[in-house]
Design an enzyme around this catalytic site. Structure first.
Site, PDB file in Angstrom:
ATOM      1  N   ARG A 181       0.918  -1.257   0.104  1.00  0.00           N
ATOM      2  CA  ARG A 181      -0.453   0.124   0.119  1.00  0.00           C
ATOM      3  C   ARG A 181       1.146   1.286  -0.081  1.00  0.00           C
ATOM      4  O   ARG A 181       2.194   0.819   0.887  1.00  0.00           O
ATOM      5  CB  ARG A 181      -0.907  -0.150   0.621  1.00  0.00           C
ATOM      6  CG  ARG A 181      -1.972   0.936   1.440  1.00  0.00           C
ATOM      7  CD  ARG A 181      -2.916   0.702   0.546  1.00  0.00           C
ATOM      8  NE  ARG A 181      -3.993   1.640   0.693  1.00  0.00           N
ATOM      9  CZ  ARG A 181      -4.823   2.113   0.191  1.00  0.00           C
ATOM     10  NH1 ARG A 181      -5.142   1.816  -1.158  1.00  0.00           N
ATOM     11  NH2 ARG A 181      -6.147   3.061   0.173  1.00  0.00           N
ATOM     12  N   THR A 199      -9.991   0.543  -9.945  1.00  0.00           N
ATOM     13  CA  THR A 199      -8.418  -0.846  -9.235  1.00  0.00           C
ATOM     14  C   THR A 199      -8.173  -1.624 -10.168  1.00  0.00           C
ATOM     15  O   THR A 199      -9.652  -2.102 -11.403  1.00  0.00           O
ATOM     16  CB  THR A 199      -9.598  -1.089  -7.792  1.00  0.00           C
ATOM     17  OG1 THR A 199      -8.840   0.689  -7.199  1.00  0.00           O
ATOM     18  CG2 THR A 199      -8.425  -1.822  -7.381  1.00  0.00           C
ATOM     19  N   GLY A 255     -13.768  -1.334  -6.981  1.00  0.00           N
ATOM     20  CA  GLY A 255     -14.745  -1.027  -6.609  1.00  0.00           C
ATOM     21  C   GLY A 255     -14.690   0.077  -5.744  1.00  0.00           C
ATOM     22  O   GLY A 255     -16.119   0.189  -5.285  1.00  0.00           O
ATOM     23  N   GLY A 256     -13.619  -0.059  -5.233  1.00  0.00           N
ATOM     24  CA  GLY A 256     -13.941   0.874  -4.182  1.00  0.00           C
ATOM     25  C   GLY A 256     -14.968   0.492  -3.141  1.00  0.00           C
ATOM     26  O   GLY A 256     -14.376  -1.054  -2.471  1.00  0.00           O
TER      27      GLY A 256
HETATM   28  O1  DON Z   1      -7.961   1.078  -1.581  1.00  0.00           O
HETATM   29  C1  DON Z   1      -8.940   1.725  -1.778  1.00  0.00           C
HETATM   30  O2  DON Z   1     -10.160   0.785  -1.549  1.00  0.00           O
HETATM   31  C2  DON Z   1      -9.628   1.805  -2.598  1.00  0.00           C
HETATM   32  N1  DON Z   1      -8.375   3.229  -3.335  1.00  0.00           N
HETATM   33  C3  DON Z   1     -10.127   1.521  -4.230  1.00  0.00           C
HETATM   34  C4  DON Z   1      -9.973   2.500  -5.448  1.00  0.00           C
HETATM   35  C5  DON Z   1     -10.320   1.467  -6.148  1.00  0.00           C
HETATM   36  O3  DON Z   1     -11.218   0.863  -6.268  1.00  0.00           O
HETATM   37  C6  DON Z   1     -11.248   2.059  -7.378  1.00  0.00           C
HETATM   38  N2  DON Z   1     -12.406   0.965  -7.952  1.00  0.00           N
HETATM   39  N3  DON Z   1     -12.466   0.510  -8.655  1.00  0.00           N
END
Ligand code: DON
Length: 583
Positions: A110, A385, A477-478
């Site tokens: 990370r 992501t 997907g955040g």
């Molecule tokens: O680390 C995280 O949870 C977010 N930065 C992820 C962002 C994300 O998955 C966007 N995706 N589709």
């Protein structure tokens, strides 16, 4: 061919107790084109990712004798070239490794806050929180972790020469690759956001004119950066020319990352979160991801209900899932953050069966709870992501999710170095006490501090049964990631779907606040949705949730099934086997 017939493992997996013949008569509640979906099969090994080109790079490593980590390293570097919205060397992520024998491990790469970071760094000159500074400035960039993480996993688990794994990415960047329809559209859409950054415009357009499908994208500066990584490993990124170019871009634009921050970056090996769901062992990402903890908490709650009998997409299940999600996401907001800065995170309690039982007792089977109108809500998160899953011939497995946060991250390409910088600092809470009804959050565990990792939802996950590999899953997907990954597992374990069906099936999401169920359009019956409203749920519709890339092991047949998510373009499974039918 009716796939329900040829998959005896699946019939065995069904917990409904219904004979296979009766199962065959049941209509599918949801799924693409209303049909059952053939899963890609292989006997030896498989890579499933959001970039068919990169999957093939990984599969070739498997064919050449590499293991799952070798293939993952090659796939990840290739995706930094072919899938620029999220594939990266300027971002970070997580890799969960489950060897066929030995202990599983979680590699944490990370991003970290630079040493000059502080909790109020995104306030403007009037002391007001600024979304722009937090998410779309040089102060939104975290110290990248991807190169260190891939290198550490390779040093500990890899078997092939490093150069062999990085070289395909160098060649893809230098010689180019044909732009797909999907990538052409995506590059055209991001052009406006990149306009302030000439190096970004130069890299991803023809002097400001978008590329068309079929044209070749060459990225010579990126090839140079990858070559330095090929030759010098971690030092080829965190020191020397690349580091100097990155630090110079920061210094010229009020960014905080220094040469010292880059040199000090280290990836970390952590213990995976472990859980158990109906006899299946769950291995997933620990903090600084919230994913493994929240998923195990939700699965523990749901284990107490007859999910298979209720049926996929039933109002009963959707209600119970929403209630489990509501509770786990509330705990997520209250407790989770970088474990190196929050030593007291009560993970054992959150993931215990006893706590799940307590929470179950608070769930009314026909009435929605109300999320406390306290001040917690979600951060604004990007929706790009990427996840990929790898299994090799020995049944070693890698589940890897990495990101730049928003699609194309900050939109800033480092001049001369050709890679995009993340905007992951946006995953920190915006300011102390910021929590408000509009959806901002300011709780302590996830405030920015020097060298701290920001909280994530990324949930690369591996499932085992009787000590053997069963499933590899994950998604972008955040905040929705955790729920999507959980649903792919439930689709296989509870509903007996094959890997492709488990990926195709409609998805839903609840995250405590806002207090609503978000469901994928056209994937659930209006009758079901009416029942949920009658239970007191507020509903909202979304186009698509996530892009899960899944592998399921059919142990009795000695076969791997791949599920590729067709919600987003360009994905693909590539197999080790000479006979791609897996027969
Ligand atoms: O680390 C995280 O949870 C977010 N930065 C992820 C962002 C994300 O998955 C966007 N995706 N589709």
């Amino acid at each position: 061919m009716n796939l329900r017939l040829w998959n005896p493992e699946r019939a065995r997996r069904s917990r409904s107790g219904m004979p296979a013949a009766l199962l065959l008569a049941l209509p599918l509640t949801a799924g693409f084109a209303g049909a059952e979906s053939a899963a890609i099969r292989a006997r030896q090994g498989m890579v499933v990712s959001q970039s068919a080109i990169a999957s093939e790079v990984g599969a070739q490593v498997l064919r050449d004798g590499g293991n799952a980590v070798d293939a993952a390293v090659a796939t990840a570097f290739a995706m930094a070239v072919t899938h620029p919205t999220a594939g990266n060397i300027g971002g970070g992520g997580f890799l969960v490794w489950r060897p066929a024998s030995g202990e599983p491990l979680a590699y944490d790469f990370r991003e970290k806050a630079p040493a000059a970071a502080h909790p109020e760094m995104w306030l403007d000159e009037n002391g007001e929180y600024s979304f722009q500074i937090h998410h779309l400035s040089h102060k939104a960039v975290g110290v990248p972790g991807t190169v260190a993480g891939l290198r550490l996993a390779w040093e500990e688990q890899g078997t092939m020469p490093w150069e062999r794994l990085v070289r395909p990415a160098v060649e893809l960047a230098r010689d180019g690759f044909p732009i797909s329809h999907g990538l052409a559209g995506s590059l055209a859409r991001v052009l406006e956001r990149m306009a302030p950054y000439p190096a970004s415009v130069a890299q991803f357009s023809k002097d400001g004119t978008p590329y068309g499908p079929g044209e070749v994208l060459r990225q010579p500066d990126l090839a140079g950066s990858l070559e330095r990584i090929l030759e010098n490993g971690t030092a080829g990124f965190y020191e020397g020319e690349t580091a100097e170019l990155l630090a110079a871009e920061m210094a010229a634009n009020d960014g905080l990352i220094t040469l010292e921050d880059l040199k000090n970056y280290r990836a970390v090996v952590r213990e995976p979160i472990r859980g158990e769901y109906r006899g299946y062992e769950i291995l997933s990402m620990p903090p600084p991801s919230s994913g493994g903890t929240a998923m195990v908490q939700m699965l523990n709650i749901l284990e107490g209900y007859d999910i298979a009998r209720n049926g996929f997409g039933s109002a009963a299940n959707m209600h119970l899932m929403a209630e489990a999600m509501r509770r786990a996401y509330a705990d997520r907001a209250l407790h989770l953050g970088d474990p190196d800065f929050n030593p007291g995170i009560p993970i054992d309690r959150l993931t215990s069966k006893a706590y799940a039982e307590d929470l179950r007792a608070t769930i009314d089977p026909e009435r929605a709870s109300v999320s406390s109108p306290s001040s917690f809500e979600w951060n604004t998160e990007g929706s790009e992501t990427t996840h990929f899953s790898v299994v090799d011939k020995d049944r070693n497995a890698v589940s890897l999710t990495y990101t730049l946060e928003f699609g194309y991250g900050s939109g800033i390409v480092v001049p001369g170095a050709g890679f995009l910088l993340n905007n992951e600092m946006g995953d920190f809470n915006g300011a102390p006490g910021l929590t408000n009804e509009r959806g901002l959050i300011g709780t302590d565990p996830n405030l920015a501090e020097p060298n701290k990792r920001m909280l994530s939802s990324m949930s690369p996950t591996i499932v085992a049964r009787d000590g053997e590999l069963f499933m590899v899953t994950g998604t972008p997907g955040g905040r929705t990631i955790i729920n999507t990954v959980m649903q792919t597992i439930m689709n296989v374990v509870d509903h007996g779907m094959n890997a492709q069906e488990a990926v195709d099936a409609g998805r839903m999401h609840h995250q405590w606040l806002p207090d609503q169920i978000r469901y994928e359009k056209q994937m659930f019956s209006p009758d079901t949705l009416s029942i949920l409203e009658a239970y007191g749920h507020r509903l909202s519709e979304t186009e698509a949730q996530g892009a899960a890339e899944v592998i399921v092991v059919l142990r009795d047949e000695g076969v791997l099934e791949g599920g590729v998510d067709r919600r987003r373009p360009d994905g693909g499974a590539a197999v080790h086997d000479e006979d791609p039918s897996g027969n």
